[in-house]
Motif scaffolding. Sequence first.
Motif, PDB file in Angstrom:
ATOM      1  N   SER A   1      20.518  79.476  76.771  1.00 21.86           N
ATOM      2  CA  SER A   1      19.857  78.284  77.101  1.00 21.86           C
ATOM      3  C   SER A   1      18.568  78.151  77.123  1.00 21.86           C
ATOM      4  N   PHE A   2      17.910  79.215  76.936  1.00 24.31           N
ATOM      5  CA  PHE A   2      16.628  78.271  76.757  1.00 24.31           C
ATOM      6  C   PHE A   2      16.184  78.479  75.238  1.00 24.31           C
TER       7      PHE A   2
ATOM      8  N   VAL B   1      18.092  76.624  72.664  1.00 25.06           N
ATOM      9  CA  VAL B   1      19.163  74.867  73.867  1.00 25.06           C
ATOM     10  C   VAL B   1      18.239  74.255  74.067  1.00 25.06           C
ATOM     11  N   SER B   2      17.625  74.677  75.585  1.00 23.67           N
ATOM     12  CA  SER B   2      17.133  73.202  76.353  1.00 23.67           C
ATOM     13  C   SER B   2      14.892  73.133  75.719  1.00 23.67           C
TER      14      SER B   2
ATOM     15  N   CYS C   1      14.042  70.150  74.213  1.00 26.52           N
ATOM     16  CA  CYS C   1      14.192  69.004  75.086  1.00 26.52           C
ATOM     17  C   CYS C   1      12.173  69.313  75.553  1.00 26.52           C
TER      18      CYS C   1
ATOM     19  N   TRP D   1      13.474  62.462  77.401  1.00 27.81           N
ATOM     20  CA  TRP D   1      13.941  64.086  77.181  1.00 27.81           C
ATOM     21  C   TRP D   1      13.777  64.460  78.046  1.00 27.81           C
ATOM     22  N   THR D   2      12.962  64.139  79.635  1.00 23.92           N
ATOM     23  CA  THR D   2      12.996  64.709  81.197  1.00 23.92           C
ATOM     24  C   THR D   2      14.732  65.075  81.281  1.00 23.92           C
TER      25      THR D   2
ATOM     26  N   PHE E   1      16.926  67.326  79.165  1.00 24.97           N
ATOM     27  CA  PHE E   1      16.329  68.427  79.539  1.00 24.97           C
ATOM     28  C   PHE E   1      16.990  68.775  81.552  1.00 24.97           C
TER      29      PHE E   1
ATOM     30  N   GLY F   1      21.337  68.535  80.689  1.00 26.78           N
ATOM     31  CA  GLY F   1      21.282  70.096  80.555  1.00 26.78           C
ATOM     32  C   GLY F   1      21.191  71.420  80.821  1.00 26.78           C
ATOM     33  N   MET F   2      20.557  71.110  82.516  1.00 25.69           N
ATOM     34  CA  MET F   2      20.229  71.779  82.695  1.00 25.69           C
ATOM     35  C   MET F   2      21.461  71.908  84.443  1.00 25.69           C
TER      36      MET F   2
END
Length: 499
Positions: free
Chosen positions: A69-70, A72-73, A76, A417-418, A421, A424-425
Amino acid sequence: MSQYLSLLLDCPVVIAAIFITGIGGTFQYGFSVSVLTSPSEFIKELVNQTCLQRYGVSLDKGQVSLIWSFIVSIFCIGGLLGALMAGPLMSKYGRKQCLLFNNFTAISGALLMLLSQKALSFEMIMVGRLLYGINAGVSLSAHTMYLVECAPKKLRGMVGVTISTFVSFGKFSGQLLGISELLGTEQNWPWLLGFNGFTALLQLATLPFLPESPSFLLLNRGDREACDKALKRLWGNKDYTWEVDEMMKEKAAIQGVRNHSVMELIQNKNIRWQLITILVTFIGLQLCGINAVYFYSFEVFRAAGIEEGQLRYAALGTGLCEVVTSIFCFMIIESTGKKVLLFRGYMAMSVTLVLLTITLFLKTCISWMPYCSMLLLFLFIFCFASGPSGIIAPLPGELFTQPFKSAAYTLACTLNWTGLFLLGMLFPVLVEHMSYFCFLIFLFFCTGCGLFVWFNVPETRHKTALEIAADFDKMHRKSGESKKQSTEQDLNGSHQTRF
């Protein structure tokens, strides 16, 4: 449409700029968004192997998922950093130079990706993804601003759509190259992740042959001669006196005014509605549900009877649909108008989301319902790519004059971008608790954005930033103001005090 296409064909250097800036610009963003889907299992295996060899520890599934997950994220996070850097860099060094040197960031990230498997280091992939994010964050602003400023006013809508076309093409390329017959194998996946480096090299080799943005040369550097040379290279021997006169009017309006920061942009009450438009449209771009539809595409394809091993090939159809529709939008935008396309797109997306929620709910009750869901899925992508996708990206460059452009792009890309992100979370949590009813949340944003655009945003087609500002004034004029007063304001150059 044919007259605008003919006008574009008469500007071969502008066409070259579209492809050169696109392949090293927003293509990188689209490719990085989709490319990790195929090699995910190989990268997770590398994470486990790295920890086992280096620390003698075998990670459990939850720990591997956390690291994944990190990976991937962090893209962003890099994108947000790049977006914050883009404004000052473009204002100081220019759009072309910013794009040119930005390629070295992508090449550095690509080298880390290519060497990660041999070095047995998943950390190199993390750093590479961070660098890819920085590259994408800068290029989203620089690519957009450069193209909009290089295109004749009559073609800015058409040229602006190519920005999203290359995003779509990047997504599709990531899906296509990720199939097992190409680079989606255990041996070749580092080359898949490093593909961004090759597109960056291509831009690095070709971009120096293009001129700097004429608008930047005249309005930022005050170099009329360099501006004329750039326009002659871009547009040929056509009469561009009118465009130069409009730029000179803008230069007179902003005489002695420096480039403004994001905070000054937010605090300026005279451009409040332009700012609100950017906030609403860019937040809506991430929260319209396009990512949710892509997420549910595999489930819809499974329900329609497509075999597990064929799902990624079926998913190629979604990427291809977005590319083709973006090209369709490119062909009709100048004749239809941006406001109409944006409103129609959002409203059609709203209706499609309602129908998609119903068909997903009934998929176990009616045997042919999954096919309806599949059709609606493609229809939603068509509506998105024919409206919001192609129109929103260039908006900051159209709504604001030169001193505010860099800050506007910085703010817009920061929102983008925010939102990406946070989505995605939070999206996995929404899916877990709401399943396909999460589409109803996205329905609210689609409807809200569509109505906002229709009632609060003027048509921007073939207009300068000063003309659009006047239209905003007329649309949102206080009821106590008389028509005579507002006319006198326009004639007396009120926009000089504005900017």
